[in-house]
Design a protein around this motif. Structure first.
Motif, PDB file in Angstrom:
ATOM      1  N   ALA A  94       0.771  -1.242   0.000  1.00  0.00           N
ATOM      2  CA  ALA A  94       0.000   0.000   0.000  1.00  0.00           C
ATOM      3  C   ALA A  94       0.801   1.290   0.000  1.00  0.00           C
ATOM      4  O   ALA A  94       0.562   2.176   0.830  1.00  0.00           O
ATOM      5  CB  ALA A  94      -0.976  -0.006   1.184  1.00  0.00           C
ATOM      6  N   GLY A 141      -5.985 -10.042   3.422  1.00  0.00           N
ATOM      7  CA  GLY A 141      -6.580  -9.045   2.534  1.00  0.00           C
ATOM      8  C   GLY A 141      -7.051  -9.646   1.227  1.00  0.00           C
ATOM      9  O   GLY A 141      -7.914  -9.068   0.551  1.00  0.00           O
ATOM     10  N   MET A 161      -4.959   0.122  -0.777  1.00  0.00           N
ATOM     11  CA  MET A 161      -5.328  -1.181  -0.232  1.00  0.00           C
ATOM     12  C   MET A 161      -6.076  -2.039  -1.256  1.00  0.00           C
ATOM     13  O   MET A 161      -5.949  -3.266  -1.247  1.00  0.00           O
ATOM     14  CB  MET A 161      -6.163  -1.010   1.027  1.00  0.00           C
ATOM     15  CG  MET A 161      -5.355  -0.582   2.240  1.00  0.00           C
ATOM     16  SD  MET A 161      -3.906  -1.647   2.600  1.00  0.00           S
ATOM     17  CE  MET A 161      -4.685  -3.237   2.871  1.00  0.00           C
ATOM     18  N   TYR A 164      -3.363  -3.538  -3.241  1.00  0.00           N
ATOM     19  CA  TYR A 164      -2.665  -4.546  -2.430  1.00  0.00           C
ATOM     20  C   TYR A 164      -3.480  -5.842  -2.353  1.00  0.00           C
ATOM     21  O   TYR A 164      -2.953  -6.942  -2.576  1.00  0.00           O
ATOM     22  CB  TYR A 164      -2.421  -3.993  -1.027  1.00  0.00           C
ATOM     23  CG  TYR A 164      -1.796  -5.001  -0.088  1.00  0.00           C
ATOM     24  CD1 TYR A 164      -0.459  -5.356  -0.202  1.00  0.00           C
ATOM     25  CD2 TYR A 164      -2.555  -5.591   0.927  1.00  0.00           C
ATOM     26  CE1 TYR A 164       0.114  -6.280   0.666  1.00  0.00           C
ATOM     27  CE2 TYR A 164      -1.991  -6.511   1.795  1.00  0.00           C
ATOM     28  CZ  TYR A 164      -0.660  -6.858   1.658  1.00  0.00           C
ATOM     29  OH  TYR A 164      -0.096  -7.780   2.509  1.00  0.00           O
ATOM     30  N   ASN A 165      -4.767  -5.710  -2.022  1.00  0.00           N
ATOM     31  CA  ASN A 165      -5.613  -6.898  -1.909  1.00  0.00           C
ATOM     32  C   ASN A 165      -5.699  -7.652  -3.228  1.00  0.00           C
ATOM     33  O   ASN A 165      -5.709  -8.893  -3.257  1.00  0.00           O
ATOM     34  CB  ASN A 165      -7.007  -6.502  -1.433  1.00  0.00           C
ATOM     35  CG  ASN A 165      -7.016  -6.003   0.006  1.00  0.00           C
ATOM     36  OD1 ASN A 165      -6.063  -6.207   0.752  1.00  0.00           O
ATOM     37  ND2 ASN A 165      -8.087  -5.334   0.396  1.00  0.00           N
ATOM     38  N   GLN A 204       4.374  -2.552   6.842  1.00  0.00           N
ATOM     39  CA  GLN A 204       3.387  -1.483   7.078  1.00  0.00           C
ATOM     40  C   GLN A 204       4.010  -0.097   7.155  1.00  0.00           C
ATOM     41  O   GLN A 204       3.315   0.879   7.427  1.00  0.00           O
ATOM     42  CB  GLN A 204       2.618  -1.741   8.384  1.00  0.00           C
ATOM     43  CG  GLN A 204       1.828  -3.024   8.414  1.00  0.00           C
ATOM     44  CD  GLN A 204       2.613  -4.176   9.003  1.00  0.00           C
ATOM     45  OE1 GLN A 204       3.492  -3.973   9.822  1.00  0.00           O
ATOM     46  NE2 GLN A 204       2.301  -5.384   8.583  1.00  0.00           N
ATOM     47  N   THR A 207       2.348   2.813   5.595  1.00  0.00           N
ATOM     48  CA  THR A 207       0.918   2.966   5.858  1.00  0.00           C
ATOM     49  C   THR A 207       0.693   3.615   7.221  1.00  0.00           C
ATOM     50  O   THR A 207       1.559   3.576   8.106  1.00  0.00           O
ATOM     51  CB  THR A 207       0.214   1.593   5.837  1.00  0.00           C
ATOM     52  OG1 THR A 207       0.515   0.896   7.057  1.00  0.00           O
ATOM     53  CG2 THR A 207       0.660   0.764   4.640  1.00  0.00           C
TER      54      THR A 207
END
Length: 287
Positions: A94, A141, A161, A164-165, A204, A207
Motif C-alpha cells: 500500500a 486481505g 489497499m 494490495y488486496n 506497514q 501505511t
C-alpha cells in the motif's frame, strides 16, 4: 484444530526464501537454517541483508530486485541444483501513491505476484527435480480482493489497499493453479499458501497502520510479532501434513493471531476459472 509447528530436519535440502532480509522472511529463513536447510536468498540490498541475516553464510545471499523481471531471471538462471523448498514471501504494501516497477508495471502487482510467477517459471526444472514444496505468503486481505481484469495495473484509478488486496488475491490464485497444474501434469511440485494474520513488520512502514501495529504487537493484543506471524508459512512449507492447495493461517480470533490452522479457502479464490485466467494474464504480461 491447532496444527503442530515442529520443523523437521532439513539437512541436505535447498530452500529459497524471497524477502528474507526483514520481517517474516527473516524469521522463516532463520527457522529453516536452524533445521539444517541450505539457504539461497535473493535480496535487493546486500549490505542490509548481511547485517540482518548474521545467522546465514554470506554465500547464500545473491543480489536480486524482485521488482525487476530481469533480476528474477538472472537469479533463477544461476541456480544449478534441485530446489526443495521455495517460499514466495517478498512483498510491498500500500504505497500511498501509485508506483511502477522497472518494467513499468504497478509495483504491488509486480512485486507481490508477477515476480513470484516469473521466479517459479524460471525455476520450474529445478523445482521439479527437487519435488519441491512451494509456499506463497499471501494476506487475509486476499479475502476482500477483487481482480480488476480491465485495469490490473490500476492505471484508471489507484487505491492503495485495493491494489494490495488484488495483488495478494492474484498470488493466492496462482498458488492454487500451480498445485492443480502440477497434479494434472505430473510435475511433482506441491503448492500451497499461508498468511500471517496481523503481524508487525516493516511491510506497514508506508501505511498509517505502522505505529498501531507496533504498539499492539508489544502489548500482545491481536497483532503478532514477525516470529509468530511466520508460523503458518513455516508449517505450510515444511510439515508433512500440510497439503497442496491448502491455505494456512493463525487460528485465533478472526484468524488475526494464534497458532497455525488450516483455513477454509476464501470465497474470492474458489473459482478455478479465475485462477486459470490469472495464469494466462501473467504469461501474457511476462511475454
Amino acid at each position: 484444530m491447532t496444527l503442530d509447528l515442529t520443523v523437521p530436519d532439513l539437512t541436505g535440502r535447498l530452500a529459497i526464501v524471497t524477502g528474507a532480509s526483514d520481517g517474516l522472511g527473516r524469521a522463516i529463513a532463520g527457522r529453516l537454517a536452524a533445521a539444517g536447510a541450505e539457504l539461497l536468498l535473493p535480496v535487493r540490498d546486500l549490505a542490509k541483508a548481511e547485517r540482518t541475516l548474521a545467522h546465514v553464510p554470506a554465500k547464500t545471499l545473491r543480489r536480486a530486485d524482485l521488482a525487476s523481471l530481469d533480476d528474477v531471471r538472472a537469479f533463477a538462471e544461476r541456480v544449478d541444483r534441485p530446489v526443495h523448498l521455495l517460499v514466495n514471501n517478498a512483498g510491498v504494501m500500500a504505497p500511498p501513491a501509485r508506483q511502477t516497477s522497472r518494467d513499468g508495471l504497478e509495483l504491488q502487482f509486480a512485486t507481490n505476484h508477477l515476480s513470484h510467477f516469473a521466479l517459479v517459471h524460471h525455476l520450474l526444472p529445478r523445482l521439479r527435480e527437487g519435488r519441491a514444496r512451494v509456499t506463497s505468503v499471501v494476506s487475509f486481505g486476499a479475502r476482500d480482493g477483487r481482480i480488476a481484469w480491465g485495469d490490473l495495473q490500476s492505471e484508471r484509478g489507484y487505491r492503495p489497499m485495493r491494489a494490495y488486496n488484488q495483488s495478494k488475491l492474484a498470488q493466492l490464485l496462482f498458488a492454487l493453479e500451480l498445485d492443480r497444474r502440477s497434479t494434472g501434469e505430473g510435475w511433482g511440485i506441491t503448492s500451497n499458501a499461508a498468511h500471517p494474520g496481523l503481524a508487525s513488520t516493516n511491510l506497514q512502514a508506508a501505511t498509517p497502520l505502522d505505529r498501531w501495529f507496533k504498539r499492539l504487537s508489544r502489548a500482545g493484543i491481536l497483532v503478532q510479532t514477525a516470529d509468530r506471524g511466520a508460523r503458518p508459512a513455516l508449517y505450510a512449507a515444511t510439515s508433512p501434513h500440510a497439503r497442496g492447495g491448502g491455505l494456512y493461517g493463525p487460528g485465533g480470533l478472526a484468524h488475526l493471531a494464534g497458532a497455525p490452522v488450516e483455513q477454509r479457502l476464501y470465497r474470492s479464490a474458489r473459482d478455478p476459472r479465475d485462477a486459470e485466467q490469472v495464469w494466462a494474464v501473467s504469461e501474457k504480461l511476462l511475454g
